[in-house]
Design a protein around this motif. Structure first.
Motif, PDB file in Angstrom:
ATOM      1  N   LEU A  40      -6.165   6.711   1.793  1.00  0.00           N
ATOM      2  CA  LEU A  40      -4.738   6.965   1.596  1.00  0.00           C
ATOM      3  C   LEU A  40      -3.907   6.268   2.671  1.00  0.00           C
ATOM      4  CD1 LEU A  40      -2.429   8.328   0.086  1.00  0.00           C
ATOM      5  CD2 LEU A  40      -2.819  10.358   1.487  1.00  0.00           C
ATOM      6  N   LEU A  41      -4.385   6.269   3.907  1.00  0.00           N
ATOM      7  CA  LEU A  41      -3.652   5.598   4.974  1.00  0.00           C
ATOM      8  C   LEU A  41      -3.643   4.089   4.773  1.00  0.00           C
ATOM      9  CD1 LEU A  41      -4.718   7.807   7.975  1.00  0.00           C
ATOM     10  CD2 LEU A  41      -2.452   7.624   6.956  1.00  0.00           C
ATOM     11  N   ASP A  43      -3.722   2.659   1.865  1.00  0.00           N
ATOM     12  CA  ASP A  43      -2.753   2.476   0.779  1.00  0.00           C
ATOM     13  C   ASP A  43      -1.324   2.534   1.314  1.00  0.00           C
ATOM     14  OD1 ASP A  43      -4.886   2.335  -0.975  1.00  0.00           O
ATOM     15  OD2 ASP A  43      -4.591   4.366  -1.789  1.00  0.00           O
ATOM     16  N   CYS A  44      -1.066   3.467   2.215  1.00  0.00           N
ATOM     17  CA  CYS A  44       0.268   3.600   2.807  1.00  0.00           C
ATOM     18  C   CYS A  44       0.634   2.352   3.615  1.00  0.00           C
ATOM     19  CB  CYS A  44       0.344   4.835   3.700  1.00  0.00           C
ATOM     20  SG  CYS A  44       0.325   6.386   2.797  1.00  0.00           S
ATOM     21  N   GLU A  47       1.505  -0.326   1.256  1.00  0.00           N
ATOM     22  CA  GLU A  47       2.827  -0.086   0.681  1.00  0.00           C
ATOM     23  C   GLU A  47       3.933  -0.460   1.661  1.00  0.00           C
ATOM     24  OE1 GLU A  47       5.590   3.489  -1.130  1.00  0.00           O
ATOM     25  OE2 GLU A  47       3.415   3.764  -1.109  1.00  0.00           O
ATOM     26  N   ILE A  48       3.757  -0.109   2.925  1.00  0.00           N
ATOM     27  CA  ILE A  48       4.751  -0.490   3.940  1.00  0.00           C
ATOM     28  C   ILE A  48       4.864  -2.004   4.007  1.00  0.00           C
ATOM     29  CG2 ILE A  48       5.264  -0.513   6.417  1.00  0.00           C
ATOM     30  CD1 ILE A  48       3.957   2.327   6.526  1.00  0.00           C
ATOM     31  N   ARG A  77      -1.708   5.496  12.507  1.00  0.00           N
ATOM     32  CA  ARG A  77      -1.465   6.766  11.805  1.00  0.00           C
ATOM     33  C   ARG A  77      -0.084   7.319  12.153  1.00  0.00           C
ATOM     34  NH1 ARG A  77      -7.396   8.204  12.906  1.00  0.00           N
ATOM     35  NH2 ARG A  77      -8.312   8.091  10.837  1.00  0.00           N
ATOM     36  N   ILE A  80       2.610   5.130  10.486  1.00  0.00           N
ATOM     37  CA  ILE A  80       2.682   5.380   9.035  1.00  0.00           C
ATOM     38  C   ILE A  80       3.420   6.689   8.768  1.00  0.00           C
ATOM     39  CG2 ILE A  80       1.294   5.941   6.999  1.00  0.00           C
ATOM     40  CD1 ILE A  80      -0.809   3.882   8.166  1.00  0.00           C
ATOM     41  N   PHE A  84       7.151   6.979   6.767  1.00  0.00           N
ATOM     42  CA  PHE A  84       7.421   7.741   5.551  1.00  0.00           C
ATOM     43  C   PHE A  84       8.278   8.967   5.802  1.00  0.00           C
ATOM     44  CE2 PHE A  84       3.965   5.084   3.922  1.00  0.00           C
ATOM     45  CZ  PHE A  84       4.629   4.567   2.824  1.00  0.00           C
TER      46      PHE A  84
END
Length: 124
Positions: A40-41, A43-44, A47-48, A77, A80, A84
């Protein structure tokens, strides 16, 4: 030395794949290194990079240059999360992440969300 994981008491009590850290290579200031984070991180972070029209390597290099004595993974971490959290802010000055894009060059080339996340990240 890394802490040892305790074995599950029940063999079926293993973490789901979404929680198992994945090791990926990134290039930080021209040098290849490995970073281990949960899917998930990753993916984040992707996305960023898409929102900011930058490569993952460019963003990781920027965070590496600002992390001080923190581990790179921990710094990523925190960044991120900061990004968000800032993006979730309903403030009108942070609306329209993609619409704010300007050519790459300095942090001014990043969206307001990215710059605000860096400010939060840089706070002592």
């Amino acid at each position: 030395m890394a802490a040892k994981r305790r074995p599950p008491t029940n063999p079926e009590d293993t973490a789901p794949d979404s929680m198992r850290a994945v090791c990926r290579n990134v290039v930080v200031a021209g040098a290849r290194t490995s970073v281990r984070m949960e899917p998930l991180l990753w993916d984040c972070l992707t996305e960023i990079s898409e929102r900011e029209s930058q490569s993952v390597n460019d963003i990781v290099t920027m965070i590496d240059g600002r992390r001080g004595d923190s581990a790179l993974t921990a710094a990523l971490r925190i960044f991120i999360l900061s990004y968000f959290r800032t993006a979730a802010d309903a403030s009108p000055r942070l609306a329209g992440l993609a619409e704010e894009q300007v050519p790459f060059g300095t942090t001014a080339a990043y969206s307001g969300t990215f710059r605000k996340a860096l400010e939060i990240f840089d706070q002592d």
